[in-house]
Design a protein around this motif. Structure first.
Motif, PDB file in Angstrom:
ATOM      1  N   CYS A  16      -0.300   6.172  10.308  1.00 54.74           N
ATOM      2  CA  CYS A  16      -0.511   4.750  10.026  1.00 54.74           C
ATOM      3  C   CYS A  16      -0.276   4.456   8.541  1.00 54.74           C
ATOM      4  N   SER A  74      -6.000   1.655   1.076  1.00 49.91           N
ATOM      5  CA  SER A  74      -4.935   2.656   1.184  1.00 49.91           C
ATOM      6  C   SER A  74      -5.046   3.565  -0.043  1.00 49.91           C
ATOM      7  N   ILE A  96      -4.524  -6.223  10.224  1.00 48.21           N
ATOM      8  CA  ILE A  96      -4.696  -7.429   9.396  1.00 48.21           C
ATOM      9  C   ILE A  96      -4.712  -8.680  10.268  1.00 48.21           C
ATOM     10  N   GLY A 136      -0.278  -4.091   9.635  1.00 51.57           N
ATOM     11  CA  GLY A 136      -0.165  -5.476  10.083  1.00 51.57           C
ATOM     12  C   GLY A 136      -0.982  -5.816  11.313  1.00 51.57           C
ATOM     13  N   ASN A 174       9.543  -2.564  -0.041  1.00 54.98           N
ATOM     14  CA  ASN A 174       9.781  -2.840   1.380  1.00 54.98           C
ATOM     15  C   ASN A 174       9.812  -4.347   1.646  1.00 54.98           C
ATOM     16  N   GLY A 181       0.865  -1.175   0.000  1.00 53.96           N
ATOM     17  CA  GLY A 181       0.000   0.000   0.000  1.00 53.96           C
ATOM     18  C   GLY A 181       0.892   1.213   0.000  1.00 53.96           C
ATOM     19  N   ILE A 210       7.113  -2.497   9.370  1.00 54.85           N
ATOM     20  CA  ILE A 210       6.705  -1.105   9.526  1.00 54.85           C
ATOM     21  C   ILE A 210       7.876  -0.304  10.074  1.00 54.85           C
ATOM     22  N   GLN A 256       1.877   4.949   5.449  1.00 53.37           N
ATOM     23  CA  GLN A 256       3.161   5.430   4.983  1.00 53.37           C
ATOM     24  C   GLN A 256       3.421   4.938   3.576  1.00 53.37           C
ATOM     25  N   THR A 303      -1.566  -6.792   2.080  1.00 52.70           N
ATOM     26  CA  THR A 303      -0.624  -5.762   2.539  1.00 52.70           C
ATOM     27  C   THR A 303      -1.430  -4.758   3.358  1.00 52.70           C
TER      28      THR A 303
HETATM   29  C1  LIG Z   1       0.280   1.440   5.132  1.00 53.68           C
HETATM   30  C2  LIG Z   1       0.450   0.103   4.482  1.00 53.68           C
HETATM   31  C3  LIG Z   1      -0.642  -0.074   3.438  1.00 53.68           C
HETATM   32  C4  LIG Z   1       1.835  -0.016   3.866  1.00 53.68           C
HETATM   33  C5  LIG Z   1       2.267  -1.454   3.617  1.00 53.68           C
HETATM   34  N1  LIG Z   1       2.691  -2.060   4.837  1.00 53.68           N
HETATM   35  C6  LIG Z   1       2.670  -3.377   5.042  1.00 53.68           C
HETATM   36  O1  LIG Z   1       2.168  -4.120   4.261  1.00 53.68           O
HETATM   37  C7  LIG Z   1       3.329  -3.848   6.327  1.00 53.68           C
HETATM   38  C8  LIG Z   1       3.057  -5.251   6.719  1.00 53.68           C
HETATM   39  N2  LIG Z   1       1.726  -5.680   6.479  1.00 53.68           N
HETATM   40  C9  LIG Z   1       3.351  -5.297   8.227  1.00 53.68           C
HETATM   41  O2  LIG Z   1       2.529  -4.795   8.985  1.00 53.68           O
HETATM   42  O3  LIG Z   1       4.414  -5.791   8.594  1.00 53.68           O
HETATM   43  C10 LIG Z   1       3.459  -1.507   2.660  1.00 53.68           C
HETATM   44  O4  LIG Z   1       4.572  -1.861   3.069  1.00 53.68           O
HETATM   45  O5  LIG Z   1       3.278  -1.230   1.498  1.00 53.68           O
END
Ligand SMILES: CC(C)C[C@H](NC(=O)C[C@H](N)C(=O)O)C(=O)O
Length: 305
Positions: free
Chosen positions: A159, A277, A222, A219, A62, A11, A186, A161, A216
């Protein structure tokens, strides 16, 4: 069965124009790589592993090299993979100093009697499997050093990013589905924090009788709603992939104000991408066509090479 692969690059909030192009190219290449594996007779597991490995090696995302940094400035990565044929699954969390956590997750799935290894145990297993360690600096990008500095300076963490967790789902010519998801987590997370990505049912799920999903997003949200399995539950109840994704993401948003995204493929070969997102880089390859997009209501279609 005509093979299908769908990939996502996490996201994101606002991506700069420059970066957007690099992200777009990366996500398209990953889908092409996965599709090539499927067309060459590879399995769904081979394809999702191949696509995610490509994205782990790409510094804009990431996961692997390009992972966000924890509070100590270190990279700790989570990944999981699942084979819809027999529900076999493999996951690793809080792993350091390896290039491709998704490959280690696959080794857990195929070479152990377990599903999930963490931290030191995962590192020991990696060494026993001959997975080379790499200097930790090799996973750290300039962009992520700056991002951590910025995050630490910020009064309140936002939240949403600009990140880039990666994932893939695939259906192969034999009717098998699989998913793979990989992340650095994160930014500014506590040491030892584990997110949804390595947790089967949250970061993804695959069952030949339903389909496959990779997620995604935030976390902690989710995990609380088991986003992947929840979405597939709605599919099992007869919803379309789009309806199921809207329902599950809507539930997570209304209950927890958690944002995220999902990619799905059904056992019949239908696919869907949905997110709450701001945007989500994605690409899907099927029947010689490559569909892709980043922002809402923005889809391009091209012929596959
Ligand atoms: C704000 C979100 C949509 C950004 C999203 N983050 C993750 O997916 C993090 C992963 N699920 C966790 O929590 O370890 C990203 O990296 O694109």
């Amino acid at each position: 069965m005509n093979p299908v692969i769908v990939v996502h690059g996490g996201g994101a909030s606002s991506i700069s124009k420059d970066r957007k192009e690099r992200v777009r190219q990366g996500i398209i290449k990953a889908a092409e790589e996965g599709y090539r594996i499927l067309r060459d007779g590879g399995s769904a597991v081979d394809a999702v592993e191949g696509a995610v490995t490509f994205l782990e090696n790409h510094p804009e995302f990431n996961a692997g090299c390009g992972s966000v940094l924890n509070v100590n400035g270190d990279v700790e990565m989570d990944a999981s993979i699942m084979n819809g044929k027999d529900l076999s699954a493999g996951a690793v969390s809080a792993v350091r100093c390896i290039a491709n956590p998704i490959k280690l997750a696959r080794l857990v799935m195929e070479k152990t009697t377990h599903c999930f290894l963490t931290d030191q145990g995962a590192a020991k297993f990696a060494a026993a499997m001959g997975v080379p360690t790499i200097p930790k600096e090799q996973l750290v990008t300039e962009r992520n050093v700056k991002r951590l500095e910025k995050e630490k300076g910020a009064l309140k963490s936002d939240c949403q990013q600009d990140l880039g967790t990666v994932g893939a789902v695939a259906l192969d010519s034999k009717g098998n589905v699989a998913y793979a998801t990989s992340t650095g987590g994160i930014v500014n997370k506590m040491v030892g924090r584990v997110g949804d990505t390595p947790c089967i049912g949250s970061g993804g799920y695959a069952d030949n009788d339903i389909g496959a999903i990779s997620t995604t997003g935030h976390g902690e949200s989710i995990l609380k709603v088991n986003l992947a399995r929840l979405t597939l539950f709605h599919v099992e109840q007869g919803r379309t992939l789009e309806e199921a994704a809207d329902m599950a993401l809507g539930y997570m948003k209304s209950k927890l104000r958690g944002l995220g995204g999902v990619i799905l493929v059904s056992k019949a070969g239908d696919w869907a991408v949905k997110w709450t997102s701001t945007s989500m880089p994605w690409a899907a390859a099927k029947d010689g066509k490559l569909h892709s997009g980043i922002d809402l209501n923005e889809t391009s279609v091209a012929d596959l090479p």
